[in-house]
Design a protein around this motif. Structure first.
Motif, PDB file in Angstrom:
ATOM      1  N   MET A   1       0.936  -1.168  -0.219  1.00  0.00           N
ATOM      2  CA  MET A   1      -0.095  -0.115   0.047  1.00  0.00           C
ATOM      3  C   MET A   1       0.786   1.146  -0.055  1.00  0.00           C
ATOM      4  SD  MET A   1      -3.122  -0.624  -0.148  1.00  0.00           S
ATOM      5  CE  MET A   1      -3.724   1.039   0.293  1.00  0.00           C
ATOM      6  N   LEU A   2       0.645   2.113  -1.108  1.00  0.00           N
ATOM      7  CA  LEU A   2       1.168   3.469  -0.985  1.00  0.00           C
ATOM      8  C   LEU A   2       0.449   4.503  -0.413  1.00  0.00           C
ATOM      9  CD1 LEU A   2       3.628   5.040  -1.807  1.00  0.00           C
ATOM     10  CD2 LEU A   2       2.560   5.421  -4.198  1.00  0.00           C
ATOM     11  N   ASP A   3       0.669   4.996   0.452  1.00  0.00           N
ATOM     12  CA  ASP A   3      -0.323   6.034   1.078  1.00  0.00           C
ATOM     13  C   ASP A   3       0.987   7.100   1.425  1.00  0.00           C
ATOM     14  OD1 ASP A   3       0.767   5.132   3.484  1.00  0.00           O
ATOM     15  OD2 ASP A   3      -1.344   5.630   4.271  1.00  0.00           O
ATOM     16  N   ARG A   4       0.264   8.339   2.049  1.00  0.00           N
ATOM     17  CA  ARG A   4       1.277   9.646   2.413  1.00  0.00           C
ATOM     18  C   ARG A   4       2.111   8.859   3.295  1.00  0.00           C
ATOM     19  NH1 ARG A   4      -0.511  14.978   2.396  1.00  0.00           N
ATOM     20  NH2 ARG A   4      -1.480  15.695   0.729  1.00  0.00           N
ATOM     21  N   LEU A   5       1.562   8.431   4.289  1.00  0.00           N
ATOM     22  CA  LEU A   5       2.653   7.811   5.614  1.00  0.00           C
ATOM     23  C   LEU A   5       3.824   6.969   4.875  1.00  0.00           C
ATOM     24  CD1 LEU A   5       3.531   7.510   8.373  1.00  0.00           C
ATOM     25  CD2 LEU A   5       1.643   5.948   8.655  1.00  0.00           C
ATOM     26  N   SER A   6       3.468   5.923   4.481  1.00  0.00           N
ATOM     27  CA  SER A   6       4.649   4.987   3.877  1.00  0.00           C
ATOM     28  C   SER A   6       5.362   5.972   2.869  1.00  0.00           C
ATOM     29  CB  SER A   6       3.995   3.822   3.305  1.00  0.00           C
ATOM     30  OG  SER A   6       3.162   4.237   2.230  1.00  0.00           O
ATOM     31  N   ALA A   7       4.965   6.726   2.270  1.00  0.00           N
ATOM     32  CA  ALA A   7       5.661   7.393   1.098  1.00  0.00           C
ATOM     33  C   ALA A   7       6.634   8.391   1.695  1.00  0.00           C
ATOM     34  CB  ALA A   7       4.796   8.128   0.102  1.00  0.00           C
ATOM     35  N   LEU A   8       6.125   8.975   2.805  1.00  0.00           N
ATOM     36  CA  LEU A   8       6.952   9.952   3.593  1.00  0.00           C
ATOM     37  C   LEU A   8       8.181   9.034   4.269  1.00  0.00           C
ATOM     38  CD1 LEU A   8       7.451  12.585   5.247  1.00  0.00           C
ATOM     39  CD2 LEU A   8       6.013  11.477   7.209  1.00  0.00           C
ATOM     40  N   MET A   9       7.871   7.929   4.815  1.00  0.00           N
ATOM     41  CA  MET A   9       8.800   7.158   5.611  1.00  0.00           C
ATOM     42  C   MET A   9       9.937   6.679   4.841  1.00  0.00           C
ATOM     43  SD  MET A   9       7.972   7.617   8.623  1.00  0.00           S
ATOM     44  CE  MET A   9       8.994   6.716   9.536  1.00  0.00           C
ATOM     45  N   VAL A  10       9.265   6.084   3.558  1.00  0.00           N
ATOM     46  CA  VAL A  10      10.204   5.651   2.470  1.00  0.00           C
ATOM     47  C   VAL A  10      11.259   6.717   1.819  1.00  0.00           C
ATOM     48  CG1 VAL A  10      10.330   4.702   0.253  1.00  0.00           C
ATOM     49  CG2 VAL A  10       8.750   3.681   1.543  1.00  0.00           C
ATOM     50  N   THR A  11      10.885   8.129   1.726  1.00  0.00           N
ATOM     51  CA  THR A  11      11.769   8.927   1.444  1.00  0.00           C
ATOM     52  C   THR A  11      12.560   9.240   2.456  1.00  0.00           C
ATOM     53  OG1 THR A  11       9.511   9.944   0.308  1.00  0.00           O
ATOM     54  CG2 THR A  11      11.714  11.157   0.219  1.00  0.00           C
TER      55      THR A  11
ATOM     56  N   ILE B   1       9.384  12.868  14.058  1.00  0.00           N
ATOM     57  CA  ILE B   1      10.020  11.454  13.645  1.00  0.00           C
ATOM     58  C   ILE B   1      10.937  12.009  12.467  1.00  0.00           C
ATOM     59  CG2 ILE B   1       9.624   9.718  12.216  1.00  0.00           C
ATOM     60  CD1 ILE B   1       7.337   9.033  13.978  1.00  0.00           C
ATOM     61  N   VAL B   2      10.748  12.860  11.626  1.00  0.00           N
ATOM     62  CA  VAL B   2      11.414  13.139  10.477  1.00  0.00           C
ATOM     63  C   VAL B   2      12.648  13.983  11.021  1.00  0.00           C
ATOM     64  CG1 VAL B   2      11.784  14.428   8.471  1.00  0.00           C
ATOM     65  CG2 VAL B   2       9.694  13.231   8.902  1.00  0.00           C
ATOM     66  N   HIS B   3      12.535  14.768  11.923  1.00  0.00           N
ATOM     67  CA  HIS B   3      13.304  15.754  12.548  1.00  0.00           C
ATOM     68  C   HIS B   3      14.435  14.728  13.430  1.00  0.00           C
ATOM     69  CE1 HIS B   3      15.732  17.986  15.632  1.00  0.00           C
ATOM     70  NE2 HIS B   3      15.041  17.286  16.468  1.00  0.00           N
ATOM     71  N   SER B   4      13.955  13.847  14.060  1.00  0.00           N
ATOM     72  CA  SER B   4      14.598  13.034  15.123  1.00  0.00           C
ATOM     73  C   SER B   4      15.624  11.931  14.239  1.00  0.00           C
ATOM     74  CB  SER B   4      14.152  12.562  16.296  1.00  0.00           C
ATOM     75  OG  SER B   4      13.110  11.352  15.760  1.00  0.00           O
ATOM     76  N   THR B   5      15.057  11.534  13.019  1.00  0.00           N
ATOM     77  CA  THR B   5      15.945  10.548  12.218  1.00  0.00           C
ATOM     78  C   THR B   5      17.070  11.363  11.916  1.00  0.00           C
ATOM     79  OG1 THR B   5      13.814   9.375  11.761  1.00  0.00           O
ATOM     80  CG2 THR B   5      15.867   9.121  10.288  1.00  0.00           C
TER      81      THR B   5
ATOM     82  N   LEU C   1      22.918  16.108   6.112  1.00  0.00           N
ATOM     83  CA  LEU C   1      21.725  15.810   7.149  1.00  0.00           C
ATOM     84  C   LEU C   1      21.365  17.213   7.788  1.00  0.00           C
ATOM     85  CD1 LEU C   1      23.302  12.483   8.673  1.00  0.00           C
ATOM     86  CD2 LEU C   1      21.264  12.760   7.348  1.00  0.00           C
ATOM     87  N   LEU C   2      22.395  17.917   8.245  1.00  0.00           N
ATOM     88  CA  LEU C   2      22.129  18.930   9.055  1.00  0.00           C
ATOM     89  C   LEU C   2      21.237  20.194   8.020  1.00  0.00           C
ATOM     90  CD1 LEU C   2      25.578  19.688  10.816  1.00  0.00           C
ATOM     91  CD2 LEU C   2      23.218  18.922  11.611  1.00  0.00           C
ATOM     92  N   SER C   3      21.625  20.018   6.614  1.00  0.00           N
ATOM     93  CA  SER C   3      20.832  20.936   5.895  1.00  0.00           C
ATOM     94  C   SER C   3      19.487  20.488   5.667  1.00  0.00           C
ATOM     95  CB  SER C   3      21.562  21.208   4.518  1.00  0.00           C
ATOM     96  OG  SER C   3      22.001  19.896   4.167  1.00  0.00           O
ATOM     97  N   GLY C   4      19.291  19.086   5.762  1.00  0.00           N
ATOM     98  CA  GLY C   4      18.146  18.518   5.789  1.00  0.00           C
ATOM     99  C   GLY C   4      17.138  19.265   6.890  1.00  0.00           C
ATOM    100  N   LEU C   5      17.753  19.355   8.349  1.00  0.00           N
ATOM    101  CA  LEU C   5      17.535  19.726   9.343  1.00  0.00           C
ATOM    102  C   LEU C   5      16.830  21.319   9.328  1.00  0.00           C
ATOM    103  CD1 LEU C   5      19.291  18.383  12.205  1.00  0.00           C
ATOM    104  CD2 LEU C   5      17.066  17.834  11.726  1.00  0.00           C
ATOM    105  N   VAL C   6      17.799  22.135   8.528  1.00  0.00           N
ATOM    106  CA  VAL C   6      17.526  23.455   8.280  1.00  0.00           C
ATOM    107  C   VAL C   6      16.353  23.553   7.459  1.00  0.00           C
ATOM    108  CG1 VAL C   6      18.358  25.482   6.983  1.00  0.00           C
ATOM    109  CG2 VAL C   6      19.825  24.060   8.659  1.00  0.00           C
ATOM    110  N   LEU C   7      16.226  22.691   6.194  1.00  0.00           N
ATOM    111  CA  LEU C   7      15.075  22.737   5.545  1.00  0.00           C
ATOM    112  C   LEU C   7      13.827  22.413   6.115  1.00  0.00           C
ATOM    113  CD1 LEU C   7      15.935  21.118   1.701  1.00  0.00           C
ATOM    114  CD2 LEU C   7      15.293  23.521   2.486  1.00  0.00           C
ATOM    115  N   HIS C   8      13.894  21.405   7.156  1.00  0.00           N
ATOM    116  CA  HIS C   8      12.787  21.019   7.770  1.00  0.00           C
ATOM    117  C   HIS C   8      12.367  22.154   8.682  1.00  0.00           C
ATOM    118  CE1 HIS C   8      10.079  18.004   8.952  1.00  0.00           C
ATOM    119  NE2 HIS C   8      10.795  17.753  10.164  1.00  0.00           N
ATOM    120  N   THR C   9      13.259  23.049   9.078  1.00  0.00           N
ATOM    121  CA  THR C   9      12.868  24.131   9.996  1.00  0.00           C
ATOM    122  C   THR C   9      12.212  25.188   8.992  1.00  0.00           C
ATOM    123  OG1 THR C   9      14.878  23.723  11.049  1.00  0.00           O
ATOM    124  CG2 THR C   9      13.435  25.665  11.810  1.00  0.00           C
ATOM    125  N   VAL C  10      12.843  25.735   7.918  1.00  0.00           N
ATOM    126  CA  VAL C  10      12.404  26.835   7.222  1.00  0.00           C
ATOM    127  C   VAL C  10      10.955  26.383   6.637  1.00  0.00           C
ATOM    128  CG1 VAL C  10      13.005  27.964   5.264  1.00  0.00           C
ATOM    129  CG2 VAL C  10      14.835  27.301   6.748  1.00  0.00           C
TER     130      VAL C  10
END
Lengths: 504, 116
Positions: free
Chosen positions: A75-85, A336-340, A463-472
């Motif tokens: 099953m592809l839904d938003r949650l699984s797609a998010l975690m896969v990405t 979860i995205v942040h802490s990963t 990884l850190l720039s991913g965090l910055v993007l996640h913040t912005v």
């Protein structure tokens, strides 16, 4: 419509992993090229899946074209797609790091195991069948056993045996839970379970409650929830640095499964389980956060500190999950995205430090390490993210968790805020011993030379720039997460996509 | 028959759990194996215990027994077999490297923090 692309994240690493073992066993360069190319391709595919899932809603992929619930479905839904990405992004960074620091030469079959690990992780996120989830858990675990003892060594092997034993017991528990659920509902398809669990006959209530708690205990083992967290510190502290960073997503699989089953199949509105799951999960999550924070403060080595920081982050995520409200689930997903990303960055930086020091004990200062300034800066950034201080996304994430738990503010808020303070203290202590005190105690001369592998710093920087993007981009991301959470709390679209037959 | 299966399951599980708690790798592996036997029988029993019925639907037969748990058991057996092989190899490696087969971590340096 993604069609067959949905199974690509499972098939591609399986094929590449097998090819690496069979054909490229003796050629490290070929292994690296193929493995990295495969991971990059996986990232591209997962982004495409993410876009498709957010525009078109849940999509089913029937293996062998057997209709659900009789066949196994993905099953592809938003949650699984998010975690896969998320997993694919992490994998690219970890792999770059492992290649540039030559971790993949310290033992055999690193890249093959890495690919199989990715296969298991992606499969676990994408499957729409509870037994298939067990199978993919085993796939990712058996690869992780190999990665965990990569490079071997006394302590690592022994920690590895503990890790394997703990997870084998967890697998047995998973099977007990699945068999009990099957004997009650007659199905293991997740959407079908969500339908049937809501209308159970009276006599099965007690057995179903037992099975539901056993199932959530399995996910608590994966997610390192107290009192089932004992495997984590020794495993993460003794695993090779890049492997520990990759394991940052493994605990999130526990959180993912807890969301998938806790919110979709066993929500508090379920007449049989009611608030049972939430009542058990909330205190466990709070304790997890406290133990993680105390562990960060008291850890004797930097590796153990990072491991306890991972436990603390799981505690925060599970607190948000255990609210079982759309707002709480959205906050949990954001966190979860942040802490990963933050956890993986911390593990990679730990490895950078350990590689340059004689040991990573936090009880005595050593002379300055090579590239101390740069590493100290990276450690500072990842410590800010881990502790949840502004300006990085940890702060936004914790704010969202606090906001989602307004009704339990007295207890939950004070635990989260006090533990944040403890984590800040622990990280500040570690940073000052590692990077500042060394100058005071340094008896002589310059830092010992150490090759500065540019790519390893690039990996941490990514990884850190991913965090910055996640913040912005916190606003749009949170809006997306809220739609995702709404889709989980009202799974009618997910169930409809399964095209279940009418009940007679 | 239900009583017999239930008692056997309970015995296997409790023996398995006891052995897992022994802190030596050999009893640990035997314990895990016993536990996986218990799981396999349990999955099999989850499809209801019936005697003398075919596992596929047949108009001539009085009924049929659920074939799905049998497929699940097969998967579980294969997986637990593979996992046992892995842990045997790892336990052997740990035994040869360290010279004893305890499963807990040796605490050699007090400054290294708590042993797990």
């Amino acid at each position: 419509m993604m069609g067959h692309w949905i199974i690509a994240p499972v098939v591609l690493p399986a094929v590449i992993g097998a090819l690496i073992v069979l054909i490229m066993r003796h050629d490290l360069l070929l292994q690296r090229v193929f493995s990295l190319a495969s991971t990059l391709a996986l990232l591209a595919i997962s982004v495409a899946l993410l876009v498709a899932a957010s525009h078109e809603g849940p999509e089913i992929y029937k293996l062998g074209n057997w209709p659900a619930p009789f066949g196994i479905v993905l099953m592809l839904d938003r949650l699984s797609a998010l975690m896969v990405t998320l997993a694919a992004m992490l994998a690219v960074c970890v792999q770059l790091y492992a290649i540039s620091t030559d971790w993949d030469t310290r033992g055999r079959h690193f890249h093959a195991l890495f690919q199989f690990q990715m296969m298991g992780i992606f499969g676990a996120f994408l499957t729409g069948d509870a037994f298939n989830l067990f199978v993919f858990f085993e796939v990712l675990l058996i690869a992780s056993y190999g990665l965990m003892i990569h490079g071997a060594g006394k302590d690592r092997l022994r920690a590895g045996v503990q890790y394997v034993a703990f997870n084998l017991v967890g697998s047995s528990l998973f099977l007990f839970a699945l068999a009990a659920i099957y004997s009650i509902t007659g199905t293991l398809n997740i959407a079908d379970l969500a339908v049937k669990a809501a209308v159970l006959p009276e006599g099965d209530a007690a057995l179903f409650r037992v099975a539901a708690v056993m199932l959530m205990m399995v996910f608590a083992i994966k997610g390192a929830l107290v009192p089932l967290q004992f495997w984590l510190p020794a495993t993460y502290a003794n695993a090779p640095g890049p492997v520990a960073a990759l394991f940052a997503v493994m605990t999130k699989i526990g959180a993912y499964a807890a969301i998938r089953f806790g919110v979709m199949v066993l929500p508090p509105t379920n007449p049989v389980t009611g608030s049972l799951i939430a009542d058990l999960m909330t205190p466990a999550a709070l304790l997890t956060l406290i133990i993680g924070a105390v562990g960060v403060l008291g850890a004797g080595t930097l590796s153990r500190l990072s491991a306890f920081a991972a436990i603390a982050s799981m505690g925060t995520a599970f607190i948000a999950i255990s609210a079982f409200t759309p707002l709480g689930t959205a906050a949990a997903l954001y966190y979860i995205v942040h802490s990963t990303l933050a956890g993986a960055a911390l593990f990679l930086i730990t490895d950078l430090v350990v590689d340059r020091r004689a040991h990573d004990r936090l009880t005595e200062a050593l002379p300055p390490i090579a590239q101390a300034g740069l590493i100290a800066g990276l450690f500072m950034a990842s410590a800010i993210a881990t502790a949840g201080m502004p300006p990085l996304s940890g702060f936004v994430g914790k704010l969202l968790v606090l906001d989602a738990l307004r009704d339990q503010a007295a207890l939950v808020w004070s635990v989260i805020l006090v533990t944040s303070f403890l984590i800040i203290l622990g990280l500040a202590r570690a940073g000052s011993i590692l990077f500042w005190k060394d100058h005071a105690s340094a008896p002589q001369g310059d830092a010992p030379a150490h090759k500065a592998e540019a790519l390893s710093f690039v990996a941490v920087g990514m990884l850190l720039s991913g965090l910055v993007l996640h913040t912005v981009l916190a606003g749009p991301i949170l809006a997306w997460m809220e739609v995702t959470a709404a889709g989980l709390h009202d799974p009618s679209a997910y169930i409809a996509a399964n095209q279940l037959p009418e009940v007679r | 028959m239900e009583i017999l299966v239930a008692v056997a399951l309970g015995l296997l599980t409790s023996a398995g759990v006891y052995l897992i708690l022994r802190q030596r790798t050999f009893p640990l592996i035997v314990g895990l194996t016993l536990l996986s036997y218990a799981v396999n029988v349990f999955i099999f029993a989850a499809g209801r215990l019936v005697t003398g019925l075919p596992p596929i639907y047949d108009k001539a037969a009085a009924g049929y027994t659920d074939p799905l748990p049998q497929a699940l058991v097969l998967t579980a057996i294969v997986i637990s077999f593979g996992m046992t092989a892995v842990i045997v190899m790892m336990a052997l490696g740990a035994f040869l490297e360290t010279g004893d087969d305890r499963t807990d971590m040796t605490k050699k340096d007090p400054s290294e923090g708590d042993a797990t």
